[in-house]
Design a protein around this motif. Structure first.
Motif, PDB file in Angstrom:
ATOM      1  N   LYS A   1       0.825  -1.211   0.000  1.00  0.00           N
ATOM      2  CA  LYS A   1       0.000   0.000   0.000  1.00  0.00           C
ATOM      3  C   LYS A   1       0.861   1.263   0.000  1.00  0.00           C
ATOM      4  O   LYS A   1       0.553   2.246  -0.693  1.00  0.00           O
ATOM      5  N   ARG A   2       1.965   1.228   0.731  1.00  0.00           N
ATOM      6  CA  ARG A   2       2.831   2.408   0.801  1.00  0.00           C
ATOM      7  C   ARG A   2       3.421   2.740  -0.564  1.00  0.00           C
ATOM      8  O   ARG A   2       3.673   3.903  -0.877  1.00  0.00           O
TER       9      ARG A   2
ATOM     10  N   PHE B   1       0.916   4.828  -2.518  1.00  0.00           N
ATOM     11  CA  PHE B   1       0.936   6.233  -2.098  1.00  0.00           C
ATOM     12  C   PHE B   1       2.169   6.951  -2.647  1.00  0.00           C
ATOM     13  O   PHE B   1       2.082   8.108  -3.063  1.00  0.00           O
TER      14      PHE B   1
ATOM     15  N   THR C   1       1.762   7.665  -6.313  1.00  0.00           N
ATOM     16  CA  THR C   1       0.854   8.802  -6.439  1.00  0.00           C
ATOM     17  C   THR C   1       1.565  10.120  -6.165  1.00  0.00           C
ATOM     18  O   THR C   1       1.456  11.082  -6.933  1.00  0.00           O
TER      19      THR C   1
ATOM     20  N   SER D   1      -6.528  15.159  -2.549  1.00  0.00           N
ATOM     21  CA  SER D   1      -7.148  14.687  -1.308  1.00  0.00           C
ATOM     22  C   SER D   1      -8.146  13.562  -1.554  1.00  0.00           C
ATOM     23  O   SER D   1      -8.159  12.559  -0.819  1.00  0.00           O
TER      24      SER D   1
ATOM     25  N   LEU E   1      -6.225  10.324  -2.527  1.00  0.00           N
ATOM     26  CA  LEU E   1      -5.527   9.754  -1.376  1.00  0.00           C
ATOM     27  C   LEU E   1      -6.505   9.123  -0.386  1.00  0.00           C
ATOM     28  O   LEU E   1      -6.220   8.083   0.207  1.00  0.00           O
ATOM     29  N   GLY E   2      -7.664   9.760  -0.238  1.00  0.00           N
ATOM     30  CA  GLY E   2      -8.682   9.174   0.632  1.00  0.00           C
ATOM     31  C   GLY E   2      -9.171   7.835   0.097  1.00  0.00           C
ATOM     32  O   GLY E   2      -9.398   6.895   0.867  1.00  0.00           O
TER      33      GLY E   2
ATOM     34  N   LEU F   1      -7.427   5.719  -1.837  1.00  0.00           N
ATOM     35  CA  LEU F   1      -6.368   4.727  -1.661  1.00  0.00           C
ATOM     36  C   LEU F   1      -6.235   4.291  -0.215  1.00  0.00           C
ATOM     37  O   LEU F   1      -5.865   3.138   0.065  1.00  0.00           O
ATOM     38  N   SER F   2      -6.536   5.191   0.721  1.00  0.00           N
ATOM     39  CA  SER F   2      -6.408   4.840   2.145  1.00  0.00           C
ATOM     40  C   SER F   2      -7.383   3.752   2.565  1.00  0.00           C
ATOM     41  O   SER F   2      -7.200   3.116   3.592  1.00  0.00           O
ATOM     42  N   ARG F   3      -8.419   3.535   1.761  1.00  0.00           N
ATOM     43  CA  ARG F   3      -9.410   2.498   2.087  1.00  0.00           C
ATOM     44  C   ARG F   3      -8.943   1.104   1.693  1.00  0.00           C
ATOM     45  O   ARG F   3      -9.576   0.109   2.064  1.00  0.00           O
TER      46      ARG F   3
END
Length: 215
Positions: free
Chosen positions: A109-110, A113, A116, A206, A209-210, A212-214
């Motif tokens: 996951k990192r 990010f 991105t 934003s 990124l939100g 992807l955070s899921r």
């Protein structure tokens, strides 16, 4: 590996030239449409050396070197070591990007990010890499590096949208593996398309990124 592309005498001359500059352990690595690629060491650091193919009329390593120097302070690509000419052929030397090309890498996951963040940074700089979607120029290791800016240019950029298409939206080996690993469904992909449309309009990350955070 390069016997049909460069004479033995010319190759040995290039090796001697590199050794005179302090490079050791010089070995052939791969070949591209415009370059012959070597691995070597300099002061215990691994480096990559790209030499213009004798059968290629294109001379664009000087431009690539300028681009690398412009973006290397941001940690997007490995540091430029040098640029020069040997026997009428351009060569470019940069630090080696430790890791695997994205096709073979175990993406976490990192990494998503970081891809991105770094592609969005290139967008803000106004630099379009031009070859992101193929995947061969994204190296995944402890961090993420973009390499080979040979076809990059200061033009309308689409780095982030190309990266997200490769990772999620297109039908390719990379996206299929990413979708399988992270359990991505059609709803997520629709939201991704919407967030990319919003990014193109506003330049804001934003929402993406939100999303992807899921994962």
């Amino acid at each position: 590996m390069f016997e049909h592309l460069i004479s033995k005498a010319r190759l040995e001359g290039f090796y001697s030239h590199l050794r005179s500059l302090g490079f050791e352990g010089i070995t052939p690595h791969s070949k591209g449409t415009t370059s012959l690629v070597f691995r070597a060491r300099l002061n215990e650091k691994n480096v990559v050396i790209k030499l213009q193919r004798p059968d290629s009329p294109r001379r664009n390593f000087a431009r690539e070197a300028e681009i690398i120097k412009a973006v290397e302070p941001f940690g997007v690509t490995p540091r430029l070591v040098g640029y020069g000419l040997f026997d009428g052929l351009e060569y470019l030397i940069r630090e080696f990007a430790e890791g695997e090309i994205i096709l073979h890498a175990d993406l976490e996951k990192r990494h998503l990010f970081e891809i991105t963040a770094k592609t969005a940074l290139l967008d803000r700089l106004g630099l379009d890499h031009g070859q992101i979607q193929g995947g061969k120029h994204l190296i995944i290791g402890e961090g993420v590096y973009l390499i080979d800016f040979e076809k990059a240019g200061w033009r309308k950029p689409k780095n982030l949208t190309s990266a997200m298409a490769m990772l999620f939206l297109s039908d390719n080996a990379i996206s299929r593996r990413v979708r399988g690993k992270f359990g991505i469904d059609g709803e997520f992909l629709n939201e991704m398309r919407e967030e990319l449309r919003s990014y193109k309009r506003t330049g804001k990350l934003s929402g993406l990124l939100g999303l992807l955070s899921r994962l």
